[in-house]
Design a protein around this motif. Structure first.
Motif, PDB file in Angstrom:
ATOM      1  N   LYS A   1      33.481  37.701 -17.389  1.00 34.97           N
ATOM      2  CA  LYS A   1      32.766  36.951 -16.343  1.00 34.97           C
ATOM      3  C   LYS A   1      31.285  37.301 -16.393  1.00 34.97           C
ATOM      4  O   LYS A   1      30.432  36.476 -16.093  1.00 34.97           O
ATOM      5  CB  LYS A   1      33.315  37.303 -14.956  1.00 34.97           C
ATOM      6  N   ILE A   2      31.004  38.562 -16.715  1.00 37.64           N
ATOM      7  CA  ILE A   2      29.611  39.002 -16.779  1.00 37.64           C
ATOM      8  C   ILE A   2      29.384  39.772 -18.077  1.00 37.64           C
ATOM      9  O   ILE A   2      30.339  40.196 -18.734  1.00 37.64           O
ATOM     10  CB  ILE A   2      29.227  39.894 -15.559  1.00 37.64           C
ATOM     11  N   SER A   3      28.102  39.959 -18.400  1.00 37.97           N
ATOM     12  CA  SER A   3      27.751  40.583 -19.670  1.00 37.97           C
ATOM     13  C   SER A   3      27.913  42.106 -19.619  1.00 37.97           C
ATOM     14  O   SER A   3      27.864  42.723 -18.544  1.00 37.97           O
ATOM     15  CB  SER A   3      26.308  40.217 -19.994  1.00 37.97           C
ATOM     16  N   GLU A   4      28.052  42.697 -20.781  1.00 34.89           N
ATOM     17  CA  GLU A   4      28.142  44.148 -20.927  1.00 34.89           C
ATOM     18  C   GLU A   4      26.842  44.823 -20.460  1.00 34.89           C
ATOM     19  O   GLU A   4      26.823  45.991 -20.073  1.00 34.89           O
ATOM     20  CB  GLU A   4      28.459  44.467 -22.403  1.00 34.89           C
ATOM     21  N   ASP A   5      25.730  44.078 -20.459  1.00 33.53           N
ATOM     22  CA  ASP A   5      24.440  44.658 -20.036  1.00 33.53           C
ATOM     23  C   ASP A   5      24.296  44.748 -18.520  1.00 33.53           C
ATOM     24  O   ASP A   5      23.233  45.118 -18.016  1.00 33.53           O
ATOM     25  CB  ASP A   5      23.286  43.806 -20.582  1.00 33.53           C
ATOM     26  N   SER A   6      25.329  44.386 -17.781  1.00 31.72           N
ATOM     27  CA  SER A   6      25.250  44.434 -16.316  1.00 31.72           C
ATOM     28  C   SER A   6      25.118  45.869 -15.823  1.00 31.72           C
ATOM     29  O   SER A   6      25.534  46.808 -16.502  1.00 31.72           O
ATOM     30  CB  SER A   6      26.494  43.788 -15.709  1.00 31.72           C
ATOM     31  N   ARG A   7      24.512  46.026 -14.650  1.00 34.17           N
ATOM     32  CA  ARG A   7      24.231  47.365 -14.130  1.00 34.17           C
ATOM     33  C   ARG A   7      24.529  47.467 -12.645  1.00 34.17           C
ATOM     34  O   ARG A   7      24.514  46.470 -11.935  1.00 34.17           O
ATOM     35  CB  ARG A   7      22.738  47.695 -14.312  1.00 34.17           C
TER      36      ARG A   7
ATOM     37  N   LYS B   1      14.891  41.458 -11.141  1.00 36.05           N
ATOM     38  CA  LYS B   1      14.845  40.010 -11.398  1.00 36.05           C
ATOM     39  C   LYS B   1      14.520  39.614 -12.838  1.00 36.05           C
ATOM     40  O   LYS B   1      14.995  38.585 -13.308  1.00 36.05           O
ATOM     41  CB  LYS B   1      13.928  39.309 -10.405  1.00 36.05           C
ATOM     42  N   GLU B   2      13.757  40.432 -13.562  1.00 36.35           N
ATOM     43  CA  GLU B   2      13.442  40.065 -14.946  1.00 36.35           C
ATOM     44  C   GLU B   2      14.501  40.544 -15.939  1.00 36.35           C
ATOM     45  O   GLU B   2      14.485  40.166 -17.096  1.00 36.35           O
ATOM     46  CB  GLU B   2      12.088  40.627 -15.361  1.00 36.35           C
ATOM     47  N   GLN B   3      15.402  41.412 -15.470  1.00 35.36           N
ATOM     48  CA  GLN B   3      16.371  41.990 -16.404  1.00 35.36           C
ATOM     49  C   GLN B   3      17.757  41.384 -16.288  1.00 35.36           C
ATOM     50  O   GLN B   3      18.673  41.790 -16.986  1.00 35.36           O
ATOM     51  CB  GLN B   3      16.485  43.494 -16.134  1.00 35.36           C
ATOM     52  N   CYS B   4      17.934  40.457 -15.348  1.00 31.50           N
ATOM     53  CA  CYS B   4      19.291  39.953 -15.140  1.00 31.50           C
ATOM     54  C   CYS B   4      19.305  38.470 -14.842  1.00 31.50           C
ATOM     55  O   CYS B   4      18.249  37.845 -14.702  1.00 31.50           O
ATOM     56  CB  CYS B   4      19.942  40.712 -13.991  1.00 31.50           C
ATOM     57  N   ASP B   5      20.498  37.895 -14.766  1.00 30.24           N
ATOM     58  CA  ASP B   5      20.647  36.486 -14.395  1.00 30.24           C
ATOM     59  C   ASP B   5      21.077  36.352 -12.940  1.00 30.24           C
ATOM     60  O   ASP B   5      20.756  35.385 -12.272  1.00 30.24           O
ATOM     61  CB  ASP B   5      21.707  35.812 -15.277  1.00 30.24           C
TER      62      ASP B   5
ATOM     63  N   MET C   1      27.125  32.140 -22.969  1.00 27.48           N
ATOM     64  CA  MET C   1      27.090  33.607 -22.818  1.00 27.48           C
ATOM     65  C   MET C   1      27.264  34.006 -21.355  1.00 27.48           C
ATOM     66  O   MET C   1      26.752  33.333 -20.471  1.00 27.48           O
ATOM     67  CB  MET C   1      25.769  34.142 -23.354  1.00 27.48           C
ATOM     68  N   SER C   2      27.971  35.110 -21.114  1.00 24.59           N
ATOM     69  CA  SER C   2      28.178  35.486 -19.707  1.00 24.59           C
ATOM     70  C   SER C   2      26.895  36.098 -19.122  1.00 24.59           C
ATOM     71  O   SER C   2      26.124  36.748 -19.832  1.00 24.59           O
ATOM     72  CB  SER C   2      29.356  36.447 -19.578  1.00 24.59           C
ATOM     73  N   PRO C   3      26.670  35.876 -17.831  1.00 21.33           N
ATOM     74  CA  PRO C   3      25.422  36.315 -17.195  1.00 21.33           C
ATOM     75  C   PRO C   3      25.358  37.834 -16.993  1.00 21.33           C
ATOM     76  O   PRO C   3      26.390  38.494 -16.867  1.00 21.33           O
ATOM     77  CB  PRO C   3      25.456  35.608 -15.843  1.00 21.33           C
ATOM     78  N   VAL C   4      24.133  38.340 -16.981  1.00 19.64           N
ATOM     79  CA  VAL C   4      23.919  39.763 -16.680  1.00 19.64           C
ATOM     80  C   VAL C   4      23.847  39.918 -15.164  1.00 19.64           C
ATOM     81  O   VAL C   4      23.047  39.266 -14.499  1.00 19.64           O
ATOM     82  CB  VAL C   4      22.600  40.267 -17.316  1.00 19.64           C
ATOM     83  N   LEU C   5      24.699  40.787 -14.625  1.00 15.47           N
ATOM     84  CA  LEU C   5      24.728  41.007 -13.172  1.00 15.47           C
ATOM     85  C   LEU C   5      24.141  42.369 -12.830  1.00 15.47           C
ATOM     86  O   LEU C   5      24.442  43.363 -13.488  1.00 15.47           O
ATOM     87  CB  LEU C   5      26.182  40.953 -12.675  1.00 15.47           C
ATOM     88  N   PHE C   6      23.278  42.400 -11.830  1.00 10.04           N
ATOM     89  CA  PHE C   6      22.817  43.681 -11.281  1.00 10.04           C
ATOM     90  C   PHE C   6      23.321  43.770  -9.847  1.00 10.04           C
ATOM     91  O   PHE C   6      23.033  42.889  -9.037  1.00 10.04           O
ATOM     92  CB  PHE C   6      21.280  43.763 -11.287  1.00 10.04           C
ATOM     93  N   ILE C   7      24.097  44.824  -9.563  1.00 10.52           N
ATOM     94  CA  ILE C   7      24.526  45.051  -8.170  1.00 10.52           C
ATOM     95  C   ILE C   7      23.469  45.939  -7.518  1.00 10.52           C
ATOM     96  O   ILE C   7      23.169  47.028  -8.008  1.00 10.52           O
ATOM     97  CB  ILE C   7      25.913  45.729  -8.113  1.00 10.52           C
ATOM     98  N   ILE C   8      22.880  45.447  -6.432  1.00  7.30           N
ATOM     99  CA  ILE C   8      21.746  46.121  -5.791  1.00  7.30           C
ATOM    100  C   ILE C   8      22.261  46.883  -4.576  1.00  7.30           C
ATOM    101  O   ILE C   8      22.775  46.270  -3.637  1.00  7.30           O
ATOM    102  CB  ILE C   8      20.716  45.075  -5.317  1.00  7.30           C
ATOM    103  N   ILE C   9      22.127  48.214  -4.595  1.00  4.09           N
ATOM    104  CA  ILE C   9      22.722  49.014  -3.522  1.00  4.09           C
ATOM    105  C   ILE C   9      21.692  49.963  -2.890  1.00  4.09           C
ATOM    106  O   ILE C   9      21.315  50.961  -3.502  1.00  4.09           O
ATOM    107  CB  ILE C   9      23.903  49.843  -4.077  1.00  4.09           C
ATOM    108  N   PRO C  10      21.220  49.666  -1.673  1.00  6.09           N
ATOM    109  CA  PRO C  10      20.285  50.575  -1.000  1.00  6.09           C
ATOM    110  C   PRO C  10      21.024  51.811  -0.476  1.00  6.09           C
ATOM    111  O   PRO C  10      22.140  51.678   0.024  1.00  6.09           O
ATOM    112  CB  PRO C  10      19.749  49.740   0.160  1.00  6.09           C
ATOM    113  N   CYS C  11      20.427  52.968  -0.630  1.00  4.36           N
ATOM    114  CA  CYS C  11      21.084  54.198  -0.170  1.00  4.36           C
ATOM    115  C   CYS C  11      20.096  55.074   0.581  1.00  4.36           C
ATOM    116  O   CYS C  11      19.052  55.433   0.043  1.00  4.36           O
ATOM    117  CB  CYS C  11      21.587  55.024  -1.353  1.00  4.36           C
TER     118      CYS C  11
END
Ligand code: UDP
Ligand code: MG
Length: 321
Positions: free
Chosen positions: A37-43, A92-96, A1-11
């Motif tokens: 490459k990554i899961s649909e659950d990525s954010r 960290k608990e919601q993604c890979d 399964m493709s990994p869940v990616l979270f892009i972390i952006i400070p603003c």
């Protein structure tokens, strides 16, 4: 399964920049999703760092337009490092995997593909390294490069020309969560966590809009924090200076006694004043450095929270239940 990616952006006060860069981030995310490459659950997770402008409203509206946009808001401005940390700990608990990046479009988002490839090839930390700084002014480039050299010379292990654009796996993040310190300098701390890591290279662009929040004074503060939170080499240097000065003084004492008995002692006002000023100055600097460490210890013993999340967009609230 493709990994869940979270892009972390400070603003922080990025109302001019966000409307431009948000679509670029979304395009990149959907591109990675459609290539499997990554899961649909990525954010895309924005962290509002106590902005005083419209930044948080923009983030909330974005999260209503597309499920991939999400946001959290710090209760006040705590600085870039704490904002990134808040995002990483939230994710960290919601993604890979997470990729942290600034929101101003300076870091090339196209290397995200390569970062994810490297993760899929087995690397847990992938550092984004600037290959060129052509767009920076001579002053910024020179100060920034001296900054890395100084850090390494002072014993803080950092990847040369890597700022905070990096991919980190959730496994590394859960180990990283045990680093409880309040003085955080992320780029120097991840090498300490270990695990398999590699570098990817990119060219740094100019800001798409708005102004840098890192003037020289803040950069110097960051350098100082970096050194003092990662290394005790400055204190060792002080000990070294102390020993050298003590040895010189002993020779000086011997010389004065000899001069006295040989009847050669003359009233040397100038040399005396010079010595007092020199040693006084060195002592004050040394005291200052030691004081800085004591200050750090003081802040650490309080164990105050490193970030306080005041608000979340609706989709982030749902994820918590
Ligand atoms: N930033 C933040 N809190 C602050 C200052 C900056 O979250 O107190 C964010 C800012 O919005 C940007 C990133 O940190 O996404 C880097 O800031 P900036 O571009 O001003 O720094 P530079 O790239 O000039 O070093
Ligand atoms: Mg920037």
């Amino acid at each position: 399964m493709s990994p869940v990616l979270f892009i972390i952006i400070p603003c922080y006060n990025e109302e001019k920049v966000l409307p431009i860069t948000c679509t670029l981030f979304l395009e990149k995310l959907t591109h990675l999703i459609s290539n499997n490459k990554i899961s649909e659950d990525s954010r895309i997770l924005f962290i509002n760092d106590g902005s005083t402008d419209e930044t948080w409203d923009i983030i909330c509206k974005l999260s209503e337009t597309d499920i991939h946009y999400a946001g959290i808001s710090q209760s006040r401005n705590r600085g870039h490092q704490n904002a990134v940390l808040a995002g990483l700990m939230e994710a960290k608990e919601q993604c890979d995997i997470t990729i942290s990046i600034d929101c101003d479009g300076q870091d090339d988002i196209d290397v995200m593909d390569e970062m994810v490839e490297q993760y899929l090839a087995g690397y847990e930390v992938v550092y984004g390294v600037r290959s060129k700084r052509d767009t920076d002014t001579f002053f910024k480039r020179y100060t920034a490069e001296s900054f890395y050299k100084l850090l390494n010379w002072m014993g803080a292990e950092v990847v040369y020309n890597h700022a905070d654009y990096r991919l980190v796996s959730s496994r590394v993040l859960s180990e990283f969560a045990n680093f409880g310190e309040v003085n955080i300098f992320l780029r120097g701390m991840f090498p300490l966590v270990g695990f398999k890591s590699t570098n990817v290279f990119y060219e740094r662009h100019e800001r798409v809009a708005g102004e840098s929040h890192y003037p020289l004074s803040k950069m110097l503060a960051l350098a100082f924090d970096g050194i003092t939170s990662l290394s005790i080499k400055p204190i060792r240097l002080i000990t070294g200076i102390g020993i050298i000065i003590a040895l010189l003084s002993f020779t000086g004492v011997g010389y004065s006694i000899m001069a006295h008995f040989l009847g050669k002692a003359v009233a040397g006002w100038a040399s005396m004043t010079l010595l007092i000023c020199l040693i006084g100055g060195i002592q004050l600097i040394c005291l200052g450095v030691i004081g800085e460490y004591i200050g750090k210890i003081y802040l650490e013993t309080k164990r105050r929270p490193r970030f306080i999340i005041g608000d979340r967009t609706e989709n982030m609230k749902r994820n918590r239940h």
